[in-house]
Design a protein around this motif. Structure first.
Motif, PDB file in Angstrom:
ATOM      1  N   ILE A 128       0.842  -1.207   0.000  1.00 56.52           N
ATOM      2  CA  ILE A 128       0.000   0.000   0.000  1.00 56.52           C
ATOM      3  C   ILE A 128       0.870   1.248   0.000  1.00 56.52           C
ATOM      4  CG2 ILE A 128      -1.674   1.354   1.324  1.00 56.52           C
ATOM      5  CD1 ILE A 128      -2.741  -1.324   2.424  1.00 56.52           C
ATOM      6  N   LEU A 129       1.879   1.283   0.878  1.00 54.63           N
ATOM      7  CA  LEU A 129       2.748   2.455   0.965  1.00 54.63           C
ATOM      8  C   LEU A 129       3.484   2.709  -0.347  1.00 54.63           C
ATOM      9  CD1 LEU A 129       4.242   1.844   4.530  1.00 54.63           C
ATOM     10  CD2 LEU A 129       2.618   3.624   3.884  1.00 54.63           C
ATOM     11  N   LEU A 130       3.995   1.649  -0.960  1.00 55.35           N
ATOM     12  CA  LEU A 130       4.757   1.801  -2.194  1.00 55.35           C
ATOM     13  C   LEU A 130       3.857   2.192  -3.367  1.00 55.35           C
ATOM     14  CD1 LEU A 130       7.171  -1.266  -1.894  1.00 55.35           C
ATOM     15  CD2 LEU A 130       7.646   1.126  -1.319  1.00 55.35           C
ATOM     16  N   SER A 131       2.732   1.496  -3.508  1.00 55.13           N
ATOM     17  CA  SER A 131       1.851   1.777  -4.655  1.00 55.13           C
ATOM     18  C   SER A 131       1.194   3.150  -4.547  1.00 55.13           C
ATOM     19  CB  SER A 131       0.787   0.686  -4.785  1.00 55.13           C
ATOM     20  OG  SER A 131       0.004   0.592  -3.607  1.00 55.13           O
ATOM     21  N   SER A 132       0.872   3.588  -3.328  1.00 56.68           N
ATOM     22  CA  SER A 132       0.281   4.919  -3.177  1.00 56.68           C
ATOM     23  C   SER A 132       1.302   5.997  -3.523  1.00 56.68           C
ATOM     24  CB  SER A 132      -0.247   5.113  -1.758  1.00 56.68           C
ATOM     25  OG  SER A 132       0.792   5.004  -0.788  1.00 56.68           O
ATOM     26  N   HIS A 133       2.574   5.725  -3.216  1.00 58.37           N
ATOM     27  CA  HIS A 133       3.619   6.692  -3.595  1.00 58.37           C
ATOM     28  C   HIS A 133       3.789   6.751  -5.104  1.00 58.37           C
ATOM     29  CE1 HIS A 133       7.385   8.892  -3.753  1.00 58.37           C
ATOM     30  NE2 HIS A 133       7.915   7.905  -4.449  1.00 58.37           N
ATOM     31  N   TYR A 134       3.888   5.593  -5.733  1.00 57.08           N
ATOM     32  CA  TYR A 134       4.150   5.563  -7.175  1.00 57.08           C
ATOM     33  C   TYR A 134       2.906   5.824  -8.014  1.00 57.08           C
ATOM     34  CZ  TYR A 134       8.837   3.866  -6.192  1.00 57.08           C
ATOM     35  OH  TYR A 134      10.132   3.768  -5.746  1.00 57.08           O
TER      36      TYR A 134
END
Length: 318
Positions: free
Chosen positions: A84-90
């Motif tokens: 979630i953290l990575l995909s929301s950033h990218y």
């Protein structure tokens, strides 16, 4: 160190990346520290996920068995949580695919959390085995999911998920606290998990702030008060933490520190406190130094262990 707990490494790196992201928005920080942290977290997460999946393919029922593990079970939520953290950033670079991926990871987290809760409420764990890490899947996880929904502009879903987090914060938080107060002292290996008391309010504050931009209202102020007292609790626990022997499990400290730093920068930017930028940069610098210190100690301990293994092999061969 259980395989699932290793996901605390990319979780901590992504948490600090969020702090640098807030610094870029409110302090004019450069982009590169944030992107390096997220890229490193992504690489670590991909390697750990691939390794874990490959191990699971070789041994049927591995994930189900890990979910039922009384100590490491809650850490199963780390896999989709980091996603979630990575995909929301990218998602800012890959619209609309990033939003769909983020939504998929939120759904995966919901499934994992529901599986864990179903196991727990059917007497799947003993009271003695409960530790603060049990706050992560349904509490901190729900707040992180709320942040993800806000970033991909799903406001109603963000509020609904925030409500889920508040419900389980009260429910699971009460059970965990009762166990800690009446069930005897935690084992040294479980004590770093006490930082979950900081992770929950830090993530809750960020979730409410990003879903309610503008002047701080009563809810935000109340949540900030909870975070302040939980931060003070961690200060009081420093003496206990200093007694612990360093292990890679210390990475569990890094996400609460990163999330608290993230919110502190946002909160300071919303105030008229004199010298607020100096305070914000100081907090960010300390959080970054702390995470780098954990990384350096991990690398050093890994190198020492490898050297001992080589020496042992040589001695056996001799």
């Amino acid at each position: 160190m259980h395989a699932l707990s290793r996901f605390g490494i990319p979780l901590g790196l992504a948490g600090l990346g969020g702090g640098w992201s807030a610094a870029r928005s409110y302090l004019g920080a450069p982009l590169w520290p944030e992107e390096i942290l997220y890229a490193t977290a992504t690489a670590m997460w991909l390697v750990l996920t691939a390794t874990y999946v490959f191990r699971g393919l070789r041994r049927k029922g591995t994930f189900r068995s890990d979910l039922k593990h009384e100590v490491a079970g809650p850490f199963a939520s780390f896999v989709p949580l980091v996603g979630i953290l990575l995909s929301s950033h990218y998602s800012q670079y890959l619209p609309p695919w990033g939003s769909w991926v983020c939504g998929a990871f939120i759904a995966a987290l919901a499934i994992v959390a529901a599986q864990l809760l179903a196991h727990w409420v059917t007497a799947g764990v003993s009271m003695q085995s409960i530790h603060p890490g049990y706050l992560l899947p349904a509490v901190a996880g729900s707040f992180v999911a709320s942040i993800g929904f806000s970033i991909i502009h799903a406001h109603d879903a963000a509020i609904a998920t925030f409500g889920v987090g508040m419900f389980f914060w009260l429910l699971v938080g009460t059970v965990v606290t009762v166990r800690l107060m009446t069930g005897g002292e935690l084992t040294p290996a479980a004590k770093p998990g006490l930082t979950a008391y900081l992770a929950a309010p830090a993530a809750a504050n960020i979730a409410w702030m990003v879903s309610h931009p503008g002047p701080m209202g009563a809810v935000q102020l109340g949540l900030t008060g909870v975070l302040a007292i939980m931060t003070l609790l961690q200060v009081m626990l420093l003496a206990e933490y200093r007694k612990l022997r360093f292990t890679p499990a210390f990475w569990v400290f890094t996400f609460p520190v990163g999330a608290t730093t993230n919110y502190a920068i946002r909160w300071l930017a919303a105030t008229s406190l004199p010298g607020r930028e100096v305070y914000a940069w100081t907090i960010l610098g300390l959080a970054t130094a702390f995470t780098l210190a954990i990384a350096a100690r991990t690398a050093a301990s890994r190198g020492s262990r490898t050297q001992r293994d080589k020496s042992h092999t040589v001695n056996e061969g001799g």
